[in-house]
Write a protein that holds these residues in place. Structure first.
Motif, PDB file in Angstrom:
ATOM      1  N   LEU A  43     -16.024  13.517 -22.058  1.00 34.48           N
ATOM      2  CA  LEU A  43     -16.847  12.900 -23.081  1.00 34.48           C
ATOM      3  C   LEU A  43     -18.216  12.481 -22.566  1.00 34.48           C
ATOM      4  CD1 LEU A  43     -14.132  10.633 -24.743  1.00 34.48           C
ATOM      5  CD2 LEU A  43     -14.923  12.858 -25.496  1.00 34.48           C
ATOM      6  N   MET A  44     -18.424  12.645 -21.250  1.00 32.36           N
ATOM      7  CA  MET A  44     -19.672  12.164 -20.664  1.00 32.36           C
ATOM      8  C   MET A  44     -20.590  13.316 -20.279  1.00 32.36           C
ATOM      9  SD  MET A  44     -19.362   8.849 -20.613  1.00 32.36           S
ATOM     10  CE  MET A  44     -20.385   8.147 -19.332  1.00 32.36           C
ATOM     11  N   GLY A  45     -21.854  13.024 -20.164  1.00 32.43           N
ATOM     12  CA  GLY A  45     -22.835  14.036 -19.773  1.00 32.43           C
ATOM     13  C   GLY A  45     -22.821  14.252 -18.273  1.00 32.43           C
ATOM     14  N   ILE A  46     -23.475  15.331 -17.814  1.00 29.38           N
ATOM     15  CA  ILE A  46     -23.406  15.654 -16.387  1.00 29.38           C
ATOM     16  C   ILE A  46     -24.165  14.655 -15.526  1.00 29.38           C
ATOM     17  CG2 ILE A  46     -22.875  18.113 -16.370  1.00 29.38           C
ATOM     18  CD1 ILE A  46     -25.909  18.565 -16.305  1.00 29.38           C
ATOM     19  N   THR A  47     -25.155  13.957 -16.101  1.00 30.07           N
ATOM     20  CA  THR A  47     -25.850  12.964 -15.283  1.00 30.07           C
ATOM     21  C   THR A  47     -24.893  11.848 -14.905  1.00 30.07           C
ATOM     22  OG1 THR A  47     -26.629  12.030 -17.336  1.00 30.07           O
ATOM     23  CG2 THR A  47     -28.209  13.278 -16.060  1.00 30.07           C
ATOM     24  N   ALA A  48     -23.947  11.545 -15.806  1.00 27.11           N
ATOM     25  CA  ALA A  48     -23.001  10.473 -15.524  1.00 27.11           C
ATOM     26  C   ALA A  48     -21.840  10.958 -14.670  1.00 27.11           C
ATOM     27  CB  ALA A  48     -22.480   9.891 -16.827  1.00 27.11           C
ATOM     28  N   THR A  49     -21.369  12.208 -14.896  1.00 29.92           N
ATOM     29  CA  THR A  49     -20.172  12.651 -14.187  1.00 29.92           C
ATOM     30  C   THR A  49     -20.475  13.204 -12.799  1.00 29.92           C
ATOM     31  OG1 THR A  49     -20.415  14.719 -15.378  1.00 29.92           O
ATOM     32  CG2 THR A  49     -18.781  13.176 -16.215  1.00 29.92           C
ATOM     33  N   GLN A  50     -21.557  13.988 -12.674  1.00 28.82           N
ATOM     34  CA  GLN A  50     -21.815  14.628 -11.383  1.00 28.82           C
ATOM     35  C   GLN A  50     -22.921  13.933 -10.613  1.00 28.82           C
ATOM     36  OE1 GLN A  50     -22.561  18.706 -12.290  1.00 28.82           O
ATOM     37  NE2 GLN A  50     -20.722  18.882 -13.515  1.00 28.82           N
TER      38      GLN A  50
END
Lengths: 278, 462
Positions: A43-50
């Motif tokens: 549910l999160m964007g890549i800036t938050a996950t990676q």
């Protein structure tokens, strides 16, 4: 001379390369991101996950730019048209406001330059109106003109009028006294004097004013379109900001800079045409 | 009641209750039989007669929200006099004609402005999903940069109708922040669907009492967001004008400002809140439904001039919006809607974010997945009591001065009657009651006692 040109080009390219490399290194770093529940991570964007930087790399920007250049004139509905069309809208608005300003500023500048009385009488108004940020006019324009498209043109008009007006007045007032005196000795009429003596003599100064004006007009159109929206390259920037797409914003910035340079070069060419050796 | 009931019958109740409601019949069954007979008679009397009844019923209900006073009035003057008196002040025939489905729209090409947030879902989705086209309209939905611009473009008549924050038409009608132009809210768009989002660094400050000195962004001064945030802060003992700073920031710019540390948080519309979480910039403190479950947010607004000058276009437009809202109110349609409104032409947002907002299964920004199917829902009914509440808050925070005719203004702007009529046309069931009470943070609001309600607050201006 030749070698200086070559060397300067080499230095320019080197600077560009260094900048791109630094940019690339700056954005590719970053942690691999903390551990996350896969359900949540979905549910999160890549800036938050990676932990990826929101800043795109030069390659991303290049690819996006290429995408826009490949298909500049698409229309996918009222609010989504190609970057080429958006630029077209902006240039049309700038042209309309700029030509209007020229139509007012050049004759008025002549009047002020040739008549010390008018020069003094109009001076206070010009001094007060000149420093007003053109965007401050926007709410007033929207309220009185009652049309957002015309309001944007009005804002361009009001921002590009001052450099032209002041430069024209200055150029006209500072034509060399000897030339005016020669014209007077030959009993040339006022109108003829204006067109055959003063205009050519003041032309370089006038064109310089026009060149400053076009630069300002192009600066302001982006801000004005971000405000009123709808069409234009300013709207494009706003729409992509809306989507927090930094890649597209940077692309737009590059394109805006390029078009601004072209406009400036056109006026610079015009400047070369009217200069004369003394 | 059936829509075909005779509203001028002094002995008929609009609302059903136990036993025979009129007293003329020995049992309720018998009463209903008689009523059904009459309804059948009207139904077979042809479409025009039916429409006329619908208009009359809506009108009577609007004039006499209270059944007791309506019956008293009709018994006192007689049904035919009442009908005649009504047609004096309101052209029932014209309204009936305008309603008849045959009435072709005066203007087919319409422009409707919107701000790219999920509140505008019905207005936006009606375009790609064909709700406008179904009504024979060619509507252009135009994305707009901010609320002040939407207001000015609608006042300029560049837009025929627009997506507005529901207090805006009230403010415009009252001449607050613009010249006074009579505006109307024929339909609300969304219920709930906002949230308080805080910057990640405030993860541990979940008690509003720790928020002294915070800078909050709200979309506009005349917004439910402003009133809800002020209400929430005041209930926790913070004076919103003294202890914190509230700034008007257009929704799309909020996430960028939160990331840049310009603000500590915002009470904003979705998809903005979810977007902040998606990008790891903020977390969800509370959903707005935890302040007032079922609060209205954005509205579909049109000038009174448009309503009277092009009644058929207006009717068709409103039918499209109401049908779209009804479609959006069903949970099973939400994923499909998220995909329809995500492209750059509309919201220009990632589908994942829109899905989380619309389906109510969302990441909260603190590492867990929450489920709340009522996070946002869509209900077009413009309750007058909503408007009265907004007016009390405008008064509370000093936007509105002097004596306020709460009921009168609410009725002028929020067109409850039109909504009843059009919902029925669209085959939907409008609410039976004519007024609605609700509670905000546990405090019940009775629209009939607006001034008392206002006086009961400790923190207020003036």
């Amino acid at each position: 001379m030749r070698s200086l040109e070559l060397r300067s080009v080499a230095v320019s390219i080197m600077l560009l390369m260094t900048f791109l490399l630094a940019w690339h290194l700056a954005v590719t770093g970053g942690s691999s991101g903390q551990k996350m529940d896969p359900e949540y991570a979905k549910l999160m964007g890549i800036t938050a996950t990676q932990g990826k930087s929101a800043m795109p790399s030069p390659v991303d920007v290049g690819l996006t730019l290429w995408g826009h250049i490949k298909d500049p004139f698409y229309v996918r509905g009222t609010n989504d048209v190609g970057l080429g069309l958006q630029l077209g809208y902006s240039i049309l608005r700038v042209a309309a406001g700029y030509l209007l300003a020229m139509a007012v500023a050049l004759p008025l500048g002549f009047l002020i330059g040739m008549s010390p009385l008018m020069s003094r009488a109009l001076d206070p108004f010009i001094q007060v109106l000149k420093p007003i940020s053109p965007l401050a006019w926007m709410p007033l324009a929207l309220y009185t003109i009652k049309d957002s498209g015309l309001s944007a043109i009005f804002v361009i008009f009001i921002c590009s009028i001052w450099p032209m007006l002041i430069n024209t007045a200055f150029g006209v007032a500072n034509v060399r006294k000897e030339w005016i005196n020669v014209a007077r000795t030959l009993e040339v009429g006022t109108l003829r004097k204006a067109f055959t003596v003063i205009l050519p003599a003041a032309a370089p100064t006038i064109v310089t004013g026009m060149r400053i004006s076009i630069g300002i007009a192009w600066l302001v159109i982006v801000a004005a379109e971000m405000l009123v929206g709808g069409t234009g390259v300013g709207y494009f920037v706003w729409n992509e900001w809306n989507n927090l797409s930094i890649t597209n914003v940077i692309t737009a910035i590059l394109v805006i800079g390029f078009v601004g340079m072209l406009l400036d070069q056109i006026l610079a060419r015009l400047g070369h045409l009217v200069t004369y050796p003394e | 009641m059936s829509i075909f009931n005779n509203p001028f019958s002094g002995s008929k109740l609009f609302r059903k209750s136990g036993g025979c409601s009129c007293g003329k019949h020995s049992s309720q069954t018998e009463h209903e039989l008689a009523a059904a007979k009459e309804a059948n008679a009207v139904a077979s009397a042809g479409e025009e007669q039916q429409l006329r009844r619908v208009v009359e019923a809506g009108l009577m209900r609007a004039l006499f929200p209270n059944d007791a006073s309506r019956r008293a009035f009709i018994q006192a003057v007689g049904a035919s006099t009442a009908a005649a008196a009504l047609s004096e002040i309101f052209p029932i025939l014209t309204a009936t004609e305008a309603l008849a489905a045959g009435g072709a729209p005066e203007k087919k090409d319409l422009k409707v402005g919107f701000i790219p947030i999920t509140c505008a879902t019905p207005i936006i989705m009606a375009h790609p999903m064909g709700f406008y086209a179904k009504q024979g309209l060619n509507v252009e939905v135009v994305k707009t940069a901010g609320w002040a611009v939407v207001r000015d473009k609608t006042l300029n008549k560049e837009y025929d109708a627009a997506h507005m924050l529901s207090p805006m038409p009230l403010a415009i009608s009252l001449g607050l922040g613009s010249t006074a132009v009579p505006f109307t809210v024929p339909a609300i768009e969304n219920i709930n669907g906002q949230a308080i989002t805080l910057a990640m660094k405030h993860k541990d400050k979940r008690d509003p009492k720790q928020w002294k000195g915070f800078k909050f962004a709200i979309p506009f001064d005349y917004s439910m967001h402003n009133y809800l945030l002020r209400y929430y802060l005041a209930e926790h003992g913070l004076d919103p004008d003294v202890d914190v700073q509230l700034r008007s920031v257009p929704p799309p710019e909020m996430v960028a400002n939160l990331r840049a540390d310009n603000i500590d948080g915002f009470l904003a519309p979705d998809n903005i809140c979810q977007r902040a979480i998606f990008d790891g910039v903020g977390f969800n403190h509370i959903l707005s439904k935890e302040i007032w479950d079922g609060h209205p947010c954005c509205a579909f607004a049109a000038s009174k001039e448009f309503v009277t000058a092009a009644p058929n276009s207006y009717g068709a437009l409103l039918r499209a919006i109401i049908e779209a809202a009804a479609f959006a109110s069903k949970a099973e349609n939400r994923k499909q809607i998220a995909e329809a409104i995500a492209p750059a032409n509309y919201l220009n947002a990632p589908v994942t974010v829109l899905e989380q907002v619309l389906t109510g299964t969302y990441a909260d920004g603190l590492g867990s997945v929450k489920k709340d199917p009522d996070r946002v829902t869509f209900d077009p009914f413009p309750w007058e009591s909503f408007a009265v509440w907004m007016l009390t808050q405008m008064k509370r925070w000093g936007q509105l001065k002097g004596d306020v005719d709460y009921k009168g203004i609410a009725r002028e702007v929020f067109l409850q009657t039109d909504a009843v009529r059009l919902m029925k046309e669209a085959g939907l069931t409008p609410p039976e009651a004519s007024t609605k009470t609700f509670s905000v943070m546990g405090k019940t609001f009775d629209p009939a006692k607006a001034s008392e309600y206002l006086d009961s607050f400790a923190i207020k201006r003036g």
